[in-house]
Motif scaffolding. Structure first.
Motif, PDB file in Angstrom:
ATOM      1  N   ILE A 201       0.792  -1.192  -0.009  1.00 34.85           N
ATOM      2  CA  ILE A 201       0.074  -0.041   0.013  1.00 34.85           C
ATOM      3  C   ILE A 201       0.820   1.276  -0.117  1.00 34.85           C
ATOM      4  CG2 ILE A 201      -1.757   1.245   1.395  1.00 34.85           C
ATOM      5  CD1 ILE A 201      -2.570  -1.418   2.611  1.00 34.85           C
ATOM      6  N   ARG A 202       0.610   2.271  -0.770  1.00 34.08           N
ATOM      7  CA  ARG A 202       1.330   3.495  -0.891  1.00 34.08           C
ATOM      8  C   ARG A 202       0.193   4.773  -0.654  1.00 34.08           C
ATOM      9  NH1 ARG A 202       6.914   5.895  -3.159  1.00 34.08           N
ATOM     10  NH2 ARG A 202       6.531   7.872  -2.211  1.00 34.08           N
ATOM     11  N   THR A 203       0.497   5.424   0.230  1.00 29.64           N
ATOM     12  CA  THR A 203      -0.763   6.689   0.408  1.00 29.64           C
ATOM     13  C   THR A 203      -0.329   7.838  -0.438  1.00 29.64           C
ATOM     14  OG1 THR A 203       0.371   7.159   2.339  1.00 29.64           O
ATOM     15  CG2 THR A 203      -1.296   5.639   2.715  1.00 29.64           C
ATOM     16  N   SER A 204      -1.015   8.856  -0.642  1.00 31.21           N
ATOM     17  CA  SER A 204      -0.385  10.253  -0.930  1.00 31.21           C
ATOM     18  C   SER A 204      -0.718  10.408  -2.516  1.00 31.21           C
ATOM     19  CB  SER A 204       0.892  10.825  -0.433  1.00 31.21           C
ATOM     20  OG  SER A 204       1.992  10.232  -1.478  1.00 31.21           O
ATOM     21  N   GLY A 205      -0.866   9.534  -3.277  1.00 29.06           N
ATOM     22  CA  GLY A 205      -1.162   9.457  -4.866  1.00 29.06           C
ATOM     23  C   GLY A 205       0.211   9.184  -5.451  1.00 29.06           C
ATOM     24  N   GLU A 206       1.318   9.083  -4.909  1.00 25.25           N
ATOM     25  CA  GLU A 206       2.785   8.842  -5.571  1.00 25.25           C
ATOM     26  C   GLU A 206       2.511   7.393  -5.898  1.00 25.25           C
ATOM     27  OE1 GLU A 206       4.379  11.151  -6.164  1.00 25.25           O
ATOM     28  OE2 GLU A 206       3.995  12.653  -5.017  1.00 25.25           O
ATOM     29  N   ILE A 207       3.267   7.195  -7.226  1.00 20.22           N
ATOM     30  CA  ILE A 207       3.022   5.620  -7.734  1.00 20.22           C
ATOM     31  C   ILE A 207       4.455   5.297  -8.254  1.00 20.22           C
ATOM     32  CG2 ILE A 207       2.130   4.195  -9.669  1.00 20.22           C
ATOM     33  CD1 ILE A 207       0.040   6.576  -9.755  1.00 20.22           C
ATOM     34  N   ARG A 208       5.204   5.003  -7.045  1.00 24.78           N
ATOM     35  CA  ARG A 208       6.485   4.412  -7.343  1.00 24.78           C
ATOM     36  C   ARG A 208       7.215   3.821  -5.920  1.00 24.78           C
ATOM     37  NH1 ARG A 208       7.350  10.185  -7.220  1.00 24.78           N
ATOM     38  NH2 ARG A 208       7.851  11.004  -5.325  1.00 24.78           N
ATOM     39  N   LEU A 209       8.173   2.862  -6.004  1.00 28.16           N
ATOM     40  CA  LEU A 209       8.259   2.199  -4.726  1.00 28.16           C
ATOM     41  C   LEU A 209       9.554   2.926  -4.167  1.00 28.16           C
ATOM     42  CD1 LEU A 209       8.927  -1.402  -6.705  1.00 28.16           C
ATOM     43  CD2 LEU A 209       7.024  -0.504  -5.239  1.00 28.16           C
ATOM     44  N   SER A 210      10.258   3.830  -4.489  1.00 30.33           N
ATOM     45  CA  SER A 210      11.106   4.758  -3.618  1.00 30.33           C
ATOM     46  C   SER A 210      12.027   3.690  -2.974  1.00 30.33           C
ATOM     47  CB  SER A 210      10.353   5.499  -2.527  1.00 30.33           C
ATOM     48  OG  SER A 210       9.422   6.299  -3.416  1.00 30.33           O
ATOM     49  N   ASN A 211      12.731   2.768  -3.558  1.00 30.89           N
ATOM     50  CA  ASN A 211      13.754   2.081  -2.985  1.00 30.89           C
ATOM     51  C   ASN A 211      13.251   1.147  -1.936  1.00 30.89           C
ATOM     52  OD1 ASN A 211      16.276   1.067  -2.849  1.00 30.89           O
ATOM     53  ND2 ASN A 211      16.985   2.928  -1.836  1.00 30.89           N
ATOM     54  N   PHE A 212      11.999   0.762  -2.074  1.00 34.91           N
ATOM     55  CA  PHE A 212      11.552  -0.092  -0.949  1.00 34.91           C
ATOM     56  C   PHE A 212      11.363  -1.645  -1.355  1.00 34.91           C
ATOM     57  CE2 PHE A 212       7.642  -1.299   1.587  1.00 34.91           C
ATOM     58  CZ  PHE A 212       8.196  -1.504   3.017  1.00 34.91           C
ATOM     59  N   MET A 213      12.204  -2.449  -0.736  1.00 33.00           N
ATOM     60  CA  MET A 213      11.887  -3.860  -0.764  1.00 33.00           C
ATOM     61  C   MET A 213      11.694  -4.286  -2.210  1.00 33.00           C
ATOM     62  SD  MET A 213       9.310  -4.784   2.353  1.00 33.00           S
ATOM     63  CE  MET A 213       9.915  -6.289   2.800  1.00 33.00           C
ATOM     64  N   LEU A 214      12.610  -4.075  -3.087  1.00 33.59           N
ATOM     65  CA  LEU A 214      12.657  -4.137  -4.567  1.00 33.59           C
ATOM     66  C   LEU A 214      12.610  -5.585  -4.698  1.00 33.59           C
ATOM     67  CD1 LEU A 214      15.213  -1.571  -5.573  1.00 33.59           C
ATOM     68  CD2 LEU A 214      12.573  -1.168  -5.599  1.00 33.59           C
ATOM     69  N   TRP A 215      13.532  -6.430  -3.970  1.00 31.26           N
ATOM     70  CA  TRP A 215      13.526  -7.932  -4.349  1.00 31.26           C
ATOM     71  C   TRP A 215      12.341  -8.536  -3.700  1.00 31.26           C
ATOM     72  CZ3 TRP A 215      16.913 -11.723  -6.214  1.00 31.26           C
ATOM     73  CH2 TRP A 215      16.808 -13.087  -5.522  1.00 31.26           C
ATOM     74  N   GLN A 216      11.875  -7.913  -2.544  1.00 33.43           N
ATOM     75  CA  GLN A 216      10.883  -8.949  -1.888  1.00 33.43           C
ATOM     76  C   GLN A 216       9.281  -8.732  -2.526  1.00 33.43           C
ATOM     77  OE1 GLN A 216      13.014  -6.821  -0.670  1.00 33.43           O
ATOM     78  NE2 GLN A 216      13.716  -7.451   1.192  1.00 33.43           N
ATOM     79  N   LEU A 217       9.236  -7.387  -3.517  1.00 35.58           N
ATOM     80  CA  LEU A 217       7.907  -7.087  -3.813  1.00 35.58           C
ATOM     81  C   LEU A 217       7.792  -7.536  -5.354  1.00 35.58           C
ATOM     82  CD1 LEU A 217       7.688  -3.474  -2.898  1.00 35.58           C
ATOM     83  CD2 LEU A 217       6.287  -5.074  -1.899  1.00 35.58           C
ATOM     84  N   ALA A 218       8.474  -8.715  -5.578  1.00 40.77           N
ATOM     85  CA  ALA A 218       8.505  -9.024  -6.899  1.00 40.77           C
ATOM     86  C   ALA A 218       7.272  -9.589  -7.559  1.00 40.77           C
ATOM     87  CB  ALA A 218       9.465 -10.165  -7.232  1.00 40.77           C
ATOM     88  N   TYR A 219       6.447  -9.969  -6.716  1.00 41.46           N
ATOM     89  CA  TYR A 219       5.079 -10.633  -7.200  1.00 41.46           C
ATOM     90  C   TYR A 219       3.873 -10.103  -6.144  1.00 41.46           C
ATOM     91  CZ  TYR A 219       6.479 -13.671 -10.798  1.00 41.46           C
ATOM     92  OH  TYR A 219       7.139 -14.391 -12.089  1.00 41.46           O
ATOM     93  N   SER A 220       4.216  -8.995  -5.327  1.00 35.02           N
ATOM     94  CA  SER A 220       3.269  -8.413  -4.651  1.00 35.02           C
ATOM     95  C   SER A 220       2.052  -7.829  -5.527  1.00 35.02           C
ATOM     96  CB  SER A 220       3.734  -7.320  -3.522  1.00 35.02           C
ATOM     97  OG  SER A 220       4.857  -7.890  -2.765  1.00 35.02           O
ATOM     98  N   GLU A 221       1.049  -7.683  -4.820  1.00 28.70           N
ATOM     99  CA  GLU A 221      -0.059  -6.806  -5.544  1.00 28.70           C
ATOM    100  C   GLU A 221       0.184  -5.427  -4.795  1.00 28.70           C
ATOM    101  OE1 GLU A 221      -2.141  -7.756  -7.371  1.00 28.70           O
ATOM    102  OE2 GLU A 221      -1.448  -9.856  -7.594  1.00 28.70           O
ATOM    103  N   PHE A 222      -0.229  -4.371  -5.627  1.00 28.26           N
ATOM    104  CA  PHE A 222       0.017  -2.991  -5.435  1.00 28.26           C
ATOM    105  C   PHE A 222      -1.156  -2.261  -5.193  1.00 28.26           C
ATOM    106  CE2 PHE A 222       4.171  -4.121  -5.632  1.00 28.26           C
ATOM    107  CZ  PHE A 222       5.025  -3.314  -6.692  1.00 28.26           C
ATOM    108  N   TRP A 223      -1.424  -1.396  -4.313  1.00 26.06           N
ATOM    109  CA  TRP A 223      -2.851  -0.817  -4.265  1.00 26.06           C
ATOM    110  C   TRP A 223      -2.080   0.725  -3.879  1.00 26.06           C
ATOM    111  CZ3 TRP A 223      -5.348   2.058  -0.347  1.00 26.06           C
ATOM    112  CH2 TRP A 223      -6.836   2.300  -0.480  1.00 26.06           C
ATOM    113  N   PHE A 224      -2.684   1.871  -4.650  1.00 29.47           N
ATOM    114  CA  PHE A 224      -2.178   3.138  -4.471  1.00 29.47           C
ATOM    115  C   PHE A 224      -3.368   3.948  -4.206  1.00 29.47           C
ATOM    116  CE2 PHE A 224       2.108   2.684  -5.931  1.00 29.47           C
ATOM    117  CZ  PHE A 224       2.171   1.634  -6.754  1.00 29.47           C
TER     118      PHE A 224
END
Length: 254
Positions: A201-224
């Motif tokens: 989950i990322r709040t505030s309307g930004e649509i990027r990962l910002s160097n967060f868990m790049l390996w671990q999020l390979a198959y995660s579902e994203f919700w913005f």
């Protein structure tokens, strides 16, 4: 284009009357808590007021995640890039873990929550580490929700250090290149012992990962969401989970 896409996706999935399927709650939810500064600016307040308000939200979201039987909750509290911010703001942010845990630790213990930290601790202030380590130690035997704070965390920094460690072991002949596989790399990450996040989950309307868990999020579902973190509530968490439950996770298959 992407803003419209995600807004439409949220509108399609945002039926609050749809009950949450308790058999399909994400095991691990990771949250990029973004928008504290913008929330404060909109109200004519200093940025630190937004951070203070955002800290209050953590308590509510942890309790809700626990109620929903989420097993792991990772919160992106401070990144390796956040040191670039003004010193007064950084100093305030470094005091927040102490303020939060001083108040919330008794509740976390009563609710069987286990605290852990993920990040480079080497440059964190002593008072920050003291508060976090106290929480980690005093909740070590708890068996409920694992609350994982990503503090002074950066995924590239994490991966570079992991590669260095592996290189040193190969050089000392304690590890063979043939032993390197996904399992080994996963075990060397700072998130070792945690499953990969099912939902980001990322709040505030930004649509990027910002160097967060790049390996671990390979198959995660994203919700913005456009909601700023200080305004993020239990109903927003529920909406994210409902959206997650409407998706089909194929992991590269059909």
């Amino acid at each position: 284009m992407f803003d419209r896409f995600f807004q439409q996706a949220e509108e399609r999935s945002g039926d609050n009357d749809v009950p949450i399927d308790t058999s399909n709650v994400p095991k691990h939810i990771a949250i990029i808590m973004d928008g504290n500064g913008r929330w404060a600016k909109k109200k004519g307040l200093p940025r630190i007021a937004g951070h203070r308000e955002g800290m209050k939200v953590i308590h509510r979201i942890v309790e809700k995640a626990n109620d929903l039987q989420v097993k792991y909750l990772t919160l992106y509290a401070f990144s390796t890039e956040n040191w670039k911010r003004p010193k007064t703001e950084v100093d305030f942010l470094m005091k927040l873990p102490e303020q939060f845990l001083d108040k919330e630790l008794p509740k976390l213990k009563r609710n069987n929550v286990k605290v852990r930290i993920m990040g480079d601790e080497s440059v964190l202030p002593v008072h920050t580490l003291r508060a976090v380590h106290k929480a980690v130690d005093e909740t070590a035997a708890n068996t409920g929700l694992i609350l994982n704070f990503a503090l002074n965390y950066g995924s590239r920094h994490e991966i570079v250090n992991m590669v260095k460690q592996i290189g040193e072991e190969i050089e000392s002949n304690t590890l063979s290149p043939a032993d390197i596989n996904e399992k080994l790399l996963t075990e060397r990450l700072l998130s070792s012992g945690l499953p990969d996040p099912d939902l980001l989950i990322r709040t505030s309307g930004e649509i990027r990962l910002s160097n967060f868990m790049l390996w671990q999020l390979a198959y995660s579902e994203f919700w913005f969401t456009n909601v700023l973190w200080p305004d993020f509530g239990e109903e927003d968490l529920e909406e994210a989970i409902r959206t997650y439950q409407q998706r089909k996770r194929r992991y590269g298959g059909i």
